[in-house]
Design a protein around this motif. Structure first.
Motif, PDB file in Angstrom:
ATOM      1  N   TRP A 205      -9.050   6.458   8.717  1.00 45.34           N
ATOM      2  CA  TRP A 205      -9.493   5.199   9.298  1.00 45.34           C
ATOM      3  C   TRP A 205      -9.118   5.123  10.763  1.00 45.34           C
ATOM      4  CZ3 TRP A 205      -5.660   3.620   5.183  1.00 45.34           C
ATOM      5  CH2 TRP A 205      -6.174   3.916   3.931  1.00 45.34           C
ATOM      6  N   PHE A 265       2.907   0.744  13.477  1.00 43.84           N
ATOM      7  CA  PHE A 265       3.857   0.596  12.381  1.00 43.84           C
ATOM      8  C   PHE A 265       5.279   0.997  12.750  1.00 43.84           C
ATOM      9  CE2 PHE A 265       1.078  -0.723   9.058  1.00 43.84           C
ATOM     10  CZ  PHE A 265      -0.161  -0.190   9.371  1.00 43.84           C
ATOM     11  N   ALA A 304       4.872  14.583   4.916  1.00 41.10           N
ATOM     12  CA  ALA A 304       4.382  13.559   3.989  1.00 41.10           C
ATOM     13  C   ALA A 304       2.972  13.153   4.360  1.00 41.10           C
ATOM     14  CB  ALA A 304       5.315  12.358   4.007  1.00 41.10           C
TER      15      ALA A 304
ATOM     16  N   THR B  15       8.053  10.080   1.767  1.00 37.22           N
ATOM     17  CA  THR B  15       6.639   9.858   1.449  1.00 37.22           C
ATOM     18  C   THR B  15       6.324   8.372   1.495  1.00 37.22           C
ATOM     19  OG1 THR B  15       6.869  11.719  -0.059  1.00 37.22           O
ATOM     20  CG2 THR B  15       4.819  10.493  -0.158  1.00 37.22           C
ATOM     21  N   ALA B  18       5.884   7.051   4.996  1.00 38.97           N
ATOM     22  CA  ALA B  18       4.580   7.379   5.559  1.00 38.97           C
ATOM     23  C   ALA B  18       3.474   6.590   4.875  1.00 38.97           C
ATOM     24  CB  ALA B  18       4.306   8.876   5.412  1.00 38.97           C
ATOM     25  N   ALA B  19       3.621   6.366   3.560  1.00 38.53           N
ATOM     26  CA  ALA B  19       2.523   5.761   2.803  1.00 38.53           C
ATOM     27  C   ALA B  19       2.497   4.248   2.921  1.00 38.53           C
ATOM     28  CB  ALA B  19       2.642   6.155   1.332  1.00 38.53           C
ATOM     29  N   CYS B  21       2.141   2.030   5.050  1.00 37.22           N
ATOM     30  CA  CYS B  21       1.597   1.444   6.277  1.00 37.22           C
ATOM     31  C   CYS B  21       0.388   0.638   5.864  1.00 37.22           C
ATOM     32  CB  CYS B  21       1.210   2.544   7.264  1.00 37.22           C
ATOM     33  SG  CYS B  21       2.626   3.438   7.845  1.00 37.22           S
ATOM     34  N   LEU B  22       0.651  -0.605   5.434  1.00 38.67           N
ATOM     35  CA  LEU B  22      -0.393  -1.414   4.836  1.00 38.67           C
ATOM     36  C   LEU B  22      -0.827  -2.509   5.780  1.00 38.67           C
ATOM     37  CD1 LEU B  22       1.374  -1.850   1.403  1.00 38.67           C
ATOM     38  CD2 LEU B  22      -0.262  -0.100   2.035  1.00 38.67           C
ATOM     39  N   GLN B  23      -2.044  -2.983   5.633  1.00 37.08           N
ATOM     40  CA  GLN B  23      -2.530  -4.099   6.441  1.00 37.08           C
ATOM     41  C   GLN B  23      -3.455  -4.955   5.602  1.00 37.08           C
ATOM     42  OE1 GLN B  23      -5.759  -2.696   9.197  1.00 37.08           O
ATOM     43  NE2 GLN B  23      -4.513  -0.878   9.052  1.00 37.08           N
ATOM     44  N   LEU B  46     -11.441   4.141   1.115  1.00 35.85           N
ATOM     45  CA  LEU B  46     -10.302   3.299   1.450  1.00 35.85           C
ATOM     46  C   LEU B  46      -9.035   3.732   0.750  1.00 35.85           C
ATOM     47  CD1 LEU B  46     -12.115  -0.119   1.246  1.00 35.85           C
ATOM     48  CD2 LEU B  46     -11.413   1.067   3.290  1.00 35.85           C
ATOM     49  N   MET B  48      -6.311   6.826  -0.250  1.00 37.09           N
ATOM     50  CA  MET B  48      -5.843   8.137   0.209  1.00 37.09           C
ATOM     51  C   MET B  48      -5.612   9.063  -0.986  1.00 37.09           C
ATOM     52  SD  MET B  48      -3.237   7.656   3.251  1.00 37.09           S
ATOM     53  CE  MET B  48      -2.926   6.138   4.058  1.00 37.09           C
ATOM     54  N   ASN B  49      -5.373  10.347  -0.687  1.00 33.42           N
ATOM     55  CA  ASN B  49      -5.062  11.300  -1.755  1.00 33.42           C
ATOM     56  C   ASN B  49      -3.757  10.914  -2.429  1.00 33.42           C
ATOM     57  OD1 ASN B  49      -7.250  12.883  -1.089  1.00 33.42           O
ATOM     58  ND2 ASN B  49      -6.077  14.143   0.328  1.00 33.42           N
ATOM     59  N   VAL B  51      -0.188  11.425  -4.186  1.00 30.61           N
ATOM     60  CA  VAL B  51       0.841  12.452  -4.023  1.00 30.61           C
ATOM     61  C   VAL B  51       1.728  12.437  -5.253  1.00 30.61           C
ATOM     62  CG1 VAL B  51       2.808  13.175  -2.627  1.00 30.61           C
ATOM     63  CG2 VAL B  51       0.824  12.197  -1.528  1.00 30.61           C
ATOM     64  N   THR B  65      -1.831   5.546  -2.450  1.00 37.70           N
ATOM     65  CA  THR B  65      -1.911   4.547  -1.374  1.00 37.70           C
ATOM     66  C   THR B  65      -3.338   4.197  -1.071  1.00 37.70           C
ATOM     67  OG1 THR B  65      -0.292   5.974  -0.348  1.00 37.70           O
ATOM     68  CG2 THR B  65      -0.864   4.021   0.844  1.00 37.70           C
ATOM     69  N   SER B  66      -3.509   2.995  -0.526  1.00 38.55           N
ATOM     70  CA  SER B  66      -4.813   2.611  -0.006  1.00 38.55           C
ATOM     71  C   SER B  66      -4.552   1.823   1.268  1.00 38.55           C
ATOM     72  CB  SER B  66      -5.561   1.751  -1.010  1.00 38.55           C
ATOM     73  OG  SER B  66      -4.921   0.501  -1.100  1.00 38.55           O
ATOM     74  N   ILE B  67      -5.572   1.194   1.800  1.00 36.89           N
ATOM     75  CA  ILE B  67      -5.417   0.522   3.085  1.00 36.89           C
ATOM     76  C   ILE B  67      -4.561  -0.735   2.994  1.00 36.89           C
ATOM     77  CG2 ILE B  67      -7.580  -0.781   2.860  1.00 36.89           C
ATOM     78  CD1 ILE B  67      -7.980  -0.151   5.889  1.00 36.89           C
TER      79      ILE B  67
END
Lengths: 370, 169
Positions: A205, A265, A304, B15, B18-19, B21-23, B46, B48-49, B51, B65-67
């Motif tokens: 995105w 972030f 990651a 992980t 990194a994962a 990061c939501l909005q 929307l 992600m892969n 893990v 994860t997603s957005i």
């Protein structure tokens, strides 16, 4: 070279905008209202509460010359507010959207504004004098997913957009009657809705697209912690992609043609500069932190990220466990919005403000070498 | 043995950093709605892969994860039948009270013992690093809790049996 002022306005701020004289700030405290605060000496006082929207207001822009406020919300509506006396009077703009609006920006000449939406389309709205209302024209069918950010080129005609399909597109928004007096060339690619370019640099995105002040460089951030710079989009595009060490960016701002500030972030603004050959690189974090992150954490984060996006990086693992360190610094939560603060008479920008999910608006000042 | 749990938890922590990061992201499918995209699962663009972090065959952690949302599912170590029953009962007890935990999911994802659902609203209200601390601490404590429960069941069983059999001496 750091945070000049920190103001805590609410629990959480979605977006903010400053008045032309920078004495008032309008922001959305994560609900359907817009609060306008004015600075009286040292104290901020709530002057107005604009509550016409039904859902969260996700975009606010304050036009500098005509002193109009435009707000867009997840309820598919947009209002243009003009100040009459002490009250703000709303004018509904019929956007003809069937999904939420996500972002808004006034054009440089402030005769149009662009709205990006979850309906995979953009609305360009302009004022029709005869009927005394704002009309919208839609650009449909080009985007494959929600449009997250829009940015106007200084020539008032080109518009760049980023979307959750990972692509950055540049459109022409030439409208006869609104732009006809200003355009010098009447070439065929000035048709409304014409896609000038599509950039496929990001696999994830894309957010935070901006043009440089001269309009020659386009920059946007990808969610895989990368920032992309594209030179000369119209004729001969050349791109640079810089991976970031830490978390992704949400918004960008060009301070000059050579300096870009990115926020996201990490809760800390990042400075990117271009050297004389035009090569961009990460310079530094703006905020001084008490606890410096170790290098091994950075490499594990990138690993990651690699797993999340399907690429693989081989990095040796670390045995020690690091408990989360408290961040320190001005912002405690993700920074979502960055707004320029022009000083009267100055041609270069050195002040800007950021707002984030921690409810703070922080003003930063930076010395830029010429 | 003690070493691998540190590695496992550090990997999960990084992980999650990194994962998470939501909005805020309004639903693309239905107007005026705002749903966690990882649960909705309709727009592949929307999400992600996922893990999967495995400590061994018995213990693993799936992070999707997603957005605007992240789903963390874990499978805890169950060495024998008794631990199986204890884990199931204990985690069911927690899941039934998911409202109190806010980030807990009422039903675990198929193939796992317990699931968390963290949305952008949680990240707005709470600090991200505290949420991650909570999840990692939870994983550490779960093992200890189940071992303690097993120990107390065995001790109690031994005591009861001793008392009962005394009458036959």
């Amino acid at each position: 070279m750091a945070a000049v002022a920190v103001h805590q306005f609410a629990e959480c701020i979605t977006c903010h905008a400053w008045s032309p004289d920078q004495s008032m700030v309008a922001f959305c405290p994560n609900n359907s209202e817009v609060h306008i605060y004015k600075l009286f000496g040292e104290k901020w006082e709530k002057m107005h509460v604009l509550s016409k929207h039904d859902q969260i207001v996700c975009g606010i822009d304050w036009s500098l010359k005509s002193n109009k406020l435009v707000t867009v919300s997840h309820d598919r509506n947009s209002y243009v507010w003009s100040q009459e006396g002490t009250e703000w009077v709303p004018t509904l703009v019929i956007l003809r959207l069937n999904r939420a609006a996500l972002c808004v920006q006034w054009s440089p000449k402030e005769n149009k504004f662009a709205v990006g939406s979850g309906a995979k389309s953009i609305c360009i709205c302009y004022y029709e004098q005869e009927n005394n209302w704002w009309v919208s024209k839609l650009i449909r069918k080009k985007h494959e997913s929600s449009v997250t950010n829009v940015a106007w080129h200084p020539d008032n005609i080109l518009l760049a957009t980023t979307s959750t399909d990972g692509k950055c597109r540049v459109f022409s928004t030439y409208i006869k009657g609104v732009d006809s007096k200003e355009s010098e060339s009447s070439s065929s690619d000035l048709k409304f809705g014409e896609q000038i370019a599509q950039l496929d640099l990001s696999v994830t995105w894309a957010f935070g697209v901006r043009w440089s002040p001269s309009g020659s460089i386009l920059a946007y951030a990808g969610h895989n912690s990368m920032i992309h710079f594209i030179d000369d989009v119209k004729s001969n595009p050349s791109a640079q992609s810089i991976p970031l060490r830490d978390l992704p960016l949400r918004d960008l701002l060009f301070l000059s043609d050579r300096v870009v500030v990115g926020v996201g972030f990490d809760c800390n603004p990042m400075i990117f500069t271009a050297d004389d050959t035009g090569l961009w690189s990460f310079t530094k974090f703006l905020d001084q932190r008490k606890a410096a992150p170790s290098s091994s954490r950075g490499s594990q984060l990138s690993e990651a990220f690699g797993k999340l996006y399907g690429t693989s990086k081989q990095v040796p693992s670390n045995d020690t466990v690091e408990p989360s360190k408290p961040r320190g610094g001005a912002h405690e939560n993700c920074i979502t919005c960055i707004v320029p603060l022009w000083k009267r008479g100055n041609t270069t920008l050195c002040r800007f403000s950021t707002s984030g999910l921690d409810g703070k608006v922080v003003i930063w000042e930076l010395d830029i070498p010429k | 043995m003690a070493n691998t749990i540190r590695l496992y938890l550090t990997c999960i922590r990084n992980t999650l950093e990194a994962a998470m990061c939501l909005q805020n992201f309004p639903c693309q499918e239905v107007e005026r709605h705002n749903k966690p995209e990882v649960e909705l699962n309709t727009s592949p663009g929307l999400i992600m892969n996922p893990v999967l972090i495995c400590r061994n065959e018995a213990e693993k952690c799936l992070i999707e994860t997603s957005i605007n949302s992240i789903r963390i599912s874990m499978k805890v170590k169950q060495a024998d039948e008794l631990e199986n029953i204890l884990a199931k009962k204990f985690l069911r007890f927690l899941s039934m009270r998911a409202e109190a935990f806010q980030v807990l999911r009422r039903k675990p994802v198929q193939g796992y013992d317990i699931s968390f659902l963290i949305t952008n609203y949680h990240c707005e209200e709470m600090h991200k690093h505290k949420l991650i601390d909570f999840i990692v601490q939870f994983m550490e404590d779960i093992d200890k809790e189940i071992s303690e429960l097993k120990l107390s069941v065995n001790t109690r069983g031994r005591l009861v049996a001793t008392e009962f059999l005394k009458q036959f001496i």
